[in-house]
Write an enzyme that holds these catalytic residues in place. Structure first.
Site, short mmCIF file in Angstrom:
data_model
loop_
_atom_site.label_atom_id
_atom_site.label_comp_id
_atom_site.label_asym_id
_atom_site.label_seq_id
_atom_site.Cartn_x
_atom_site.Cartn_y
_atom_site.Cartn_z
N SER A 26 0.84 -1.20 0.00
CA SER A 26 0.00 0.00 0.00
C SER A 26 0.87 1.24 0.00
O SER A 26 2.07 1.17 -0.32
CB SER A 26 -0.94 -0.03 1.21
OG SER A 26 -1.96 0.92 1.06
N ASN A 27 0.32 2.38 0.34
CA ASN A 27 1.07 3.64 0.38
C ASN A 27 0.47 4.52 1.48
O ASN A 27 -0.59 4.21 2.01
CB ASN A 27 1.03 4.32 -1.01
CG ASN A 27 -0.39 4.64 -1.42
OD1 ASN A 27 -1.05 5.46 -0.82
ND2 ASN A 27 -0.88 3.94 -2.46
#
Ligand code: C5P
Length: 224
Positions: A26-27
């Protein structure tokens, strides 16, 4: 630009691409910008849907929220919302969509085992804006405006104008995430609005809600 009645569909937050049930790629996107855009659109009186990746923000008033996890789910939710709209749609893509996902998601937690290395094979995710843009070109969505975001580090306007043309956008909101007061997790943003013809409108540092109101106003006014 779309004929009235108009509604807004906004994607926001990160996506999660699961490796197994307890691990993902993810980020750090918090969804703040997208939630502010949804709030601004709803406050301006438009029917507003927010397609949200996993974030811990509460839904703005009068906004219909659809929660998704992965990029593929986000794409399907965006397509469904746009296809079911009664009139014109402005789609604003603020989501930080993961570019890649694991080729295989294990359905049980992967054991550490005794090996010192592990290889993860990734495959490209669909580009949501490009997919919608192709649908518009093919006549699937008749009355659709597409607005993107570009988080860059260094010369954001140049990169953004390339993306604007490549994804056939009405305009793109570019910001340099390496500048203080811009980018992930903060409440302010310093952005430039970049149009397909290369025109750039530099905006002052402002709150994400102020920027959101500007974007909504520009979207309904039409391309300059
Ligand atoms: O990641 P990139 O810089 O290309 O993002 C530019 C725009 O494209 C953003 O508005 C982002 O939400 C959108 N995007 C998308 N699907 C992707 C990657 C980016 O819609 N897979």
């Amino acid at each position: 630009m779309p004929k009235r009645p108009l509604e807004f569909v906004i994607s926001a937050g990160p996506t999660r691409e699961h490796i197994d049930p307890v691990r993902f790629l993810s980020n750090p996107s918090t969804g703040k910008m997208g939630f502010a855009v949804a709030r601004a659109a709803a406050e301006a009186g438009f029917k507003t849907s927010l397609i949200a990746g996993p974030v811990s923000l509460s839904t703005p008033r009068n906004v219909e929220r659809v929660n998704v996890v992965s990029a593929c789910e986000m794409l399907e939710a965006c397509k469904a919302k746009i296809a079911s709209a009664k009139g014109g749609v402005v789609f604003i893509s603020t989501a930080a969509v993961a570019d890649f996902r694991p080729a295989v998601t294990a359905n049980k937690k992967i054991k550490k085992g005794s090996a010192e290395e592990m290889t993860l094979r990734l495959v490209k995710n669909p580009d949501i804006l490009k997919t919608l843009s192709a649908g518009k070109r093919d006549g699937l969505y008749k009355d659709l405006s597409l607005i993107g975001f570009a988080a860059e580090t260094g010369s954001p306007a140049e990169e953004a104008s390339r993306k604007c043309r490549e994804k056939n956008l009405d305009f793109i909101v570019a910001n340099d995430v390496s500048m203080p007061g811009s980018g992930f997790a903060v409440n302010t943003n310093r952005a430039s609005i970049v149009f397909p013809d290369g025109t750039v409108e530099d905006l002052a540092l402002m709150t994400k809600l102020q920027l959101a109101r500007k974007i909504v106003a520009l979207a309904i006014k039409g391309v300059k």
